[in-house]
Design a protein around this motif. Sequence first.
Motif, PDB file in Angstrom:
ATOM      1  N   ASP A   1       0.825  -1.217   0.000  1.00 18.24           N
ATOM      2  CA  ASP A   1       0.000   0.000   0.000  1.00 18.24           C
ATOM      3  C   ASP A   1       0.854   1.260   0.000  1.00 18.24           C
ATOM      4  OD1 ASP A   1      -2.258  -1.545  -0.014  1.00 18.24           O
ATOM      5  OD2 ASP A   1      -2.703  -1.304   2.122  1.00 18.24           O
ATOM      6  N   ALA A   2       1.968   1.219   0.722  1.00 16.76           N
ATOM      7  CA  ALA A   2       2.864   2.389   0.767  1.00 16.76           C
ATOM      8  C   ALA A   2       3.443   2.677  -0.617  1.00 16.76           C
ATOM      9  CB  ALA A   2       3.984   2.157   1.773  1.00 16.76           C
ATOM     10  N   ILE A   3       3.833   1.626  -1.350  1.00 15.05           N
ATOM     11  CA  ILE A   3       4.356   1.812  -2.702  1.00 15.05           C
ATOM     12  C   ILE A   3       3.271   2.349  -3.627  1.00 15.05           C
ATOM     13  CG2 ILE A   3       5.253   0.612  -4.741  1.00 15.05           C
ATOM     14  CD1 ILE A   3       6.809  -1.215  -2.879  1.00 15.05           C
ATOM     15  N   MET A   4       2.070   1.789  -3.523  1.00 13.87           N
ATOM     16  CA  MET A   4       0.982   2.233  -4.403  1.00 13.87           C
ATOM     17  C   MET A   4       0.556   3.673  -4.094  1.00 13.87           C
ATOM     18  SD  MET A   4       0.791  -0.152  -6.460  1.00 13.87           S
ATOM     19  CE  MET A   4      -0.494   0.632  -7.447  1.00 13.87           C
ATOM     20  N   ARG A   5       0.675   4.088  -2.843  1.00 16.70           N
ATOM     21  CA  ARG A   5       0.380   5.501  -2.529  1.00 16.70           C
ATOM     22  C   ARG A   5       1.376   6.421  -3.222  1.00 16.70           C
ATOM     23  NH1 ARG A   5      -0.884   3.476   2.621  1.00 16.70           N
ATOM     24  NH2 ARG A   5       1.204   3.947   3.418  1.00 16.70           N
ATOM     25  N   GLU A   6       2.620   5.968  -3.307  1.00 13.22           N
ATOM     26  CA  GLU A   6       3.621   6.770  -4.016  1.00 13.22           C
ATOM     27  C   GLU A   6       3.286   6.856  -5.503  1.00 13.22           C
ATOM     28  OE1 GLU A   6       6.590   9.185  -4.994  1.00 13.22           O
ATOM     29  OE2 GLU A   6       5.937   8.716  -2.943  1.00 13.22           O
ATOM     30  N   TYR A   7       2.763   5.765  -6.079  1.00 13.58           N
ATOM     31  CA  TYR A   7       2.331   5.826  -7.483  1.00 13.58           C
ATOM     32  C   TYR A   7       1.142   6.767  -7.655  1.00 13.58           C
ATOM     33  CZ  TYR A   7       5.508   2.317  -9.290  1.00 13.58           C
ATOM     34  OH  TYR A   7       6.642   1.656  -9.697  1.00 13.58           O
ATOM     35  N   ASP A   8       0.248   6.777  -6.696  1.00 18.57           N
ATOM     36  CA  ASP A   8      -0.869   7.738  -6.751  1.00 18.57           C
ATOM     37  C   ASP A   8      -0.341   9.167  -6.777  1.00 18.57           C
ATOM     38  OD1 ASP A   8      -2.723   5.709  -6.726  1.00 18.57           O
ATOM     39  OD2 ASP A   8      -3.092   5.810  -4.569  1.00 18.57           O
ATOM     40  N   GLN A   9       0.679   9.422  -5.964  1.00 19.26           N
ATOM     41  CA  GLN A   9       1.276  10.752  -5.920  1.00 19.26           C
ATOM     42  C   GLN A   9       1.966  11.085  -7.246  1.00 19.26           C
ATOM     43  OE1 GLN A   9       1.195  13.251  -3.520  1.00 19.26           O
ATOM     44  NE2 GLN A   9      -0.436  11.922  -2.753  1.00 19.26           N
ATOM     45  N   LYS A  10       2.612  10.113  -7.844  1.00 17.59           N
ATOM     46  CA  LYS A  10       3.255  10.339  -9.138  1.00 17.59           C
ATOM     47  C   LYS A  10       2.229  10.704 -10.202  1.00 17.59           C
ATOM     48  CE  LYS A  10       7.191   7.191  -8.467  1.00 17.59           C
ATOM     49  NZ  LYS A  10       7.877   5.974  -8.962  1.00 17.59           N
ATOM     50  N   GLN A  11       1.096   9.998 -10.220  1.00 16.26           N
ATOM     51  CA  GLN A  11       0.057  10.295 -11.199  1.00 16.26           C
ATOM     52  C   GLN A  11      -0.554  11.672 -10.947  1.00 16.26           C
ATOM     53  OE1 GLN A  11      -2.736   6.993 -12.057  1.00 16.26           O
ATOM     54  NE2 GLN A  11      -1.335   5.722 -10.842  1.00 16.26           N
ATOM     55  N   TYR A  12      -0.720  12.015  -9.686  1.00  8.80           N
ATOM     56  CA  TYR A  12      -1.242  13.344  -9.353  1.00  8.80           C
ATOM     57  C   TYR A  12      -0.288  14.430  -9.847  1.00  8.80           C
ATOM     58  CZ  TYR A  12      -2.182  17.486  -6.516  1.00  8.80           C
ATOM     59  OH  TYR A  12      -2.408  18.768  -6.110  1.00  8.80           O
TER      60      TYR A  12
END
Length: 327
Positions: free
Chosen positions: A9-20
């Motif tokens: 989940d921590a890694i996927m949150r970072e991907y969410d931030q990258k997309q944002y």
Amino acid sequence: MPLSRLQYDAIMREYDQKQYRARREQKRRIRQVEERIPQMKRIEEEIGRTAIKQARRALGKESDAIAKCRKELDELREQKAALLEASGFPADYMEPVYECRSCRDTGFVGGQKCACFKKAEMAVYYDQSNLKGLLEQENFAHFTDRYYEKQKKEEGRNETVWQHMQSVRKACENYAAEFAAKGGNLLFTGPAGVGKTFLSHCIAKELMEQCVEVLYLSASELFEIFSKNMTSGREAAEEEAYRYVKECELLIIDDLGTEWSNSFTNAQFFNCINDRNLKRRATLISTNLSLAGLAEMYSERVVSRILSEYQILELFGEDIRIKKRLM
């Protein structure tokens, strides 16, 4: 062993931030272009309407209409690119700016982990391994045989230390290269300063580059985890540490025999290596003790398990750390 849910989940949150960040940068660029090229907004709207029209025609299987829409889209996109370049912008300036073009900052390509996701995984494993930073210098690329005797054969042996270390290094490289397919356990024995810990680090580096989950512990650290696990009221972090010792893909135990131990922790040690064997989890042990010394300090059943389940690599020669200082 896969990432835990919290780690994933921590890694996927970072991907969410990258997309944002990619969307935010794209919007900024679009505003910048539209201020300089007023007709661009109209072209973008026309591209959007034509794309929707093409999708509707596709649902109705209207092949002639689809071809007409495709031609219109190509012409609009060519017009857009020409306007951008004429105003000093790259042709793709209004597209999203992804950190990873392969996965478009989603972490996956065709349902498989992207190379950037594997890199993020590896960073997690480095953090957990207790080896972060150290492996930049202690790896096969920095292995040198200049400190090993090349001329004089070791007493009681039919080879020089240098010759022996060539075969030991090859065995370690093969172990790392074949780990995914074969796994298995290793035991390094030999006196202090002959390269046991260094070779452990070399193997750890190779495997973590393959995103293998490695945990490196000194024997003292390992037995402290055992001791804390036997106490009542232990904290969640201590329970997690004990679980990780049992479950990680490769457990490296350095300097076995230097720790404070007793009959209870010795029993825990046997249970640990036995459980890991049963679960097909690999263990690498380095020790200054001989097999007889291990049997004396722990138990015959520990040595029996090692003899039957471990590849044993004996190292010998002079203390390299002393030779380095003298040279």
